[in-house]
Design a protein around this motif. Structure first.
Motif, PDB file in Angstrom:
ATOM      1  N   LEU A   1     -12.397 -10.118  -1.401  1.00 55.29           N
ATOM      2  CA  LEU A   1     -11.703  -8.870  -1.094  1.00 55.29           C
ATOM      3  C   LEU A   1     -11.044  -8.293  -2.341  1.00 55.29           C
ATOM      4  O   LEU A   1     -11.068  -7.079  -2.561  1.00 55.29           O
ATOM      5  N   PHE A   2     -10.453  -9.151  -3.166  1.00 53.01           N
ATOM      6  CA  PHE A   2      -9.855  -8.690  -4.417  1.00 53.01           C
ATOM      7  C   PHE A   2     -10.927  -8.113  -5.340  1.00 53.01           C
ATOM      8  O   PHE A   2     -10.731  -7.061  -5.964  1.00 53.01           O
ATOM      9  N   TRP A   3     -12.066  -8.787  -5.428  1.00 48.50           N
ATOM     10  CA  TRP A   3     -13.168  -8.299  -6.271  1.00 48.50           C
ATOM     11  C   TRP A   3     -13.685  -6.958  -5.746  1.00 48.50           C
ATOM     12  O   TRP A   3     -13.969  -6.047  -6.533  1.00 48.50           O
TER      13      TRP A   3
ATOM     14  N   LYS B   1      -5.236  -4.090  -4.163  1.00 47.44           N
ATOM     15  CA  LYS B   1      -5.665  -5.437  -4.559  1.00 47.44           C
ATOM     16  C   LYS B   1      -4.651  -6.489  -4.106  1.00 47.44           C
ATOM     17  O   LYS B   1      -5.041  -7.589  -3.687  1.00 47.44           O
ATOM     18  N   VAL B   2      -3.375  -6.151  -4.180  1.00 48.25           N
ATOM     19  CA  VAL B   2      -2.359  -7.073  -3.680  1.00 48.25           C
ATOM     20  C   VAL B   2      -2.478  -7.216  -2.165  1.00 48.25           C
ATOM     21  O   VAL B   2      -2.438  -8.330  -1.618  1.00 48.25           O
ATOM     22  N   ALA B   3      -2.644  -6.097  -1.468  1.00 48.81           N
ATOM     23  CA  ALA B   3      -2.742  -6.132  -0.011  1.00 48.81           C
ATOM     24  C   ALA B   3      -4.002  -6.863   0.443  1.00 48.81           C
ATOM     25  O   ALA B   3      -3.997  -7.517   1.497  1.00 48.81           O
TER      26      ALA B   3
ATOM     27  N   ILE C   1       0.826  -1.201   0.000  1.00 57.94           N
ATOM     28  CA  ILE C   1       0.000   0.000   0.000  1.00 57.94           C
ATOM     29  C   ILE C   1       0.861   1.251   0.000  1.00 57.94           C
ATOM     30  O   ILE C   1       0.668   2.164  -0.814  1.00 57.94           O
ATOM     31  N   VAL C   2       1.838   1.332   0.897  1.00 51.48           N
ATOM     32  CA  VAL C   2       2.635   2.553   1.006  1.00 51.48           C
ATOM     33  C   VAL C   2       3.508   2.742  -0.229  1.00 51.48           C
ATOM     34  O   VAL C   2       3.655   3.876  -0.733  1.00 51.48           O
TER      35      VAL C   2
ATOM     36  N   TYR D   1      -3.102 -10.440   0.415  1.00 52.63           N
ATOM     37  CA  TYR D   1      -2.099 -10.697   1.447  1.00 52.63           C
ATOM     38  C   TYR D   1      -2.701 -10.649   2.851  1.00 52.63           C
ATOM     39  O   TYR D   1      -2.193 -11.309   3.767  1.00 52.63           O
ATOM     40  N   SER D   2      -3.738  -9.852   3.033  1.00 53.42           N
ATOM     41  CA  SER D   2      -4.324  -9.703   4.363  1.00 53.42           C
ATOM     42  C   SER D   2      -4.867 -11.027   4.883  1.00 53.42           C
ATOM     43  O   SER D   2      -4.780 -11.318   6.084  1.00 53.42           O
ATOM     44  N   VAL D   3      -5.420 -11.842   3.991  1.00 52.38           N
ATOM     45  CA  VAL D   3      -5.941 -13.143   4.405  1.00 52.38           C
ATOM     46  C   VAL D   3      -4.793 -14.041   4.858  1.00 52.38           C
ATOM     47  O   VAL D   3      -4.899 -14.746   5.870  1.00 52.38           O
ATOM     48  N   ALA D   4      -3.691 -14.011   4.116  1.00 49.79           N
ATOM     49  CA  ALA D   4      -2.521 -14.803   4.505  1.00 49.79           C
ATOM     50  C   ALA D   4      -1.962 -14.331   5.841  1.00 49.79           C
ATOM     51  O   ALA D   4      -1.577 -15.147   6.694  1.00 49.79           O
TER      52      ALA D   4
END
Length: 252
Positions: free
Chosen positions: A230-232, A178-180, A131-132, A183-186
């Motif tokens: 979440l990606f959607w 979208k990447v985060a 994100i940053v 990753y948040s689920v992982a």
């Protein structure tokens, strides 16, 4: 619509091959259960999986991702506004990614404890960097000629940010979001593996220890669905706030 249909067909074919392979090859269900057994387990354990563990993981994901968004955008804006902040902070952001994130996760659990704050901290560890960095790259990619034009016309810093820098940075930001989101689920799952009393990661670890493969795959299925949703959702928000993405989609 076309991509969705082809994706649905591929999923059906994959599940049919999986089901047939497990049954005809006689694969022990405690090693690789057929999809039908996973669905039955998901239905039988729906009260626990969906009613308790899914909501616990979702709470960790949403809180960790939200905190990463707020602090990530704030830090990216601070680095754009101050060259000193950029030179002091940005190298450490990059260095933090040279250390394996999974190796740092136990450290965060040690610092923040085994309760909800520890899981949120691990989720932030996974989601903060994309994100940053993407928000910073988006703000930095502002058209220099347009920037000089607005300054020449007497625009204030606030007007330059809202009219030029913010809109031009949205594609980069949403790419990082979208990447985060995935990753948040992982991150939440690993936090639950390290120590928890609820959550899909905790449930899966317990099912694995008891050789309950259908229950384990049911928890993995819910984690996958959560990541895809979440990606959607991030993609839908991107289409709403990025006019050029909407126009591109309408042209297609």
């Amino acid at each position: 619509m076309g991509r969705g249909i082809w994706f649905g067909i591929s999923i059906v074919i994959f599940l049919l091959v999986w089901e047939a392979g497990c049954r005809f090859l006689g694969v022990p269900p405690f090693i690789l259960p057929p999809p039908s057994a996973v669905v039955v387990s998901l239905w039988d354990l729906r009260a626990s999986l969906v009613g308790v563990h899914l909501w616990a993981t979702l709470k960790e994901v949403l809180l960790g991702l939200s905190i990463s968004i707020v602090f990530g955008i704030s830090l990216a804006f601070a680095m754009i506004r101050s060259r000193i902040v950029e030179r002091l902070v940005y190298p450490y952001i990059v260095i933090s990614q040279t250390i394996p994130i999974i190796a740092l996760s136990p450290v965060f659990i040690l610092w923040f404890g085994y309760d909800l704050s520890g899981k949120i901290a691990v989720t932030i560890l996974f989601t903060f960097f994309p994100i940053v960095v993407n928000a910073y790259d988006g703000l930095r990619s502002t058209d220099k000629e347009m920037l000089q034009l607005l300054k020449t016309m007497g625009a204030t810093n606030g007007q330059i940010f809202t009219k030029l820098q913010l809109p031009s940075s949205l594609p980069h930001f949403f790419s990082g979001l979208k990447v985060a989101a995935t990753y948040s689920v992982a991150g939440a799952t690993i936090g639950e593996w390290l120590g928890a009393s609820e959550g899909l990661g905790y449930f899966g670890r317990r099912a694995s220890g008891n050789f309950q493969a259908p229950a384990l795959f049911a928890s993995v299925l819910l984690l996958s669905i959560l990541g895809m949703l979440l990606f959607w959702l991030a993609g839908r928000i991107e289409r709403h706030f990025s006019p050029h993405m909407k126009t591109k989609g309408e042209q297609q």
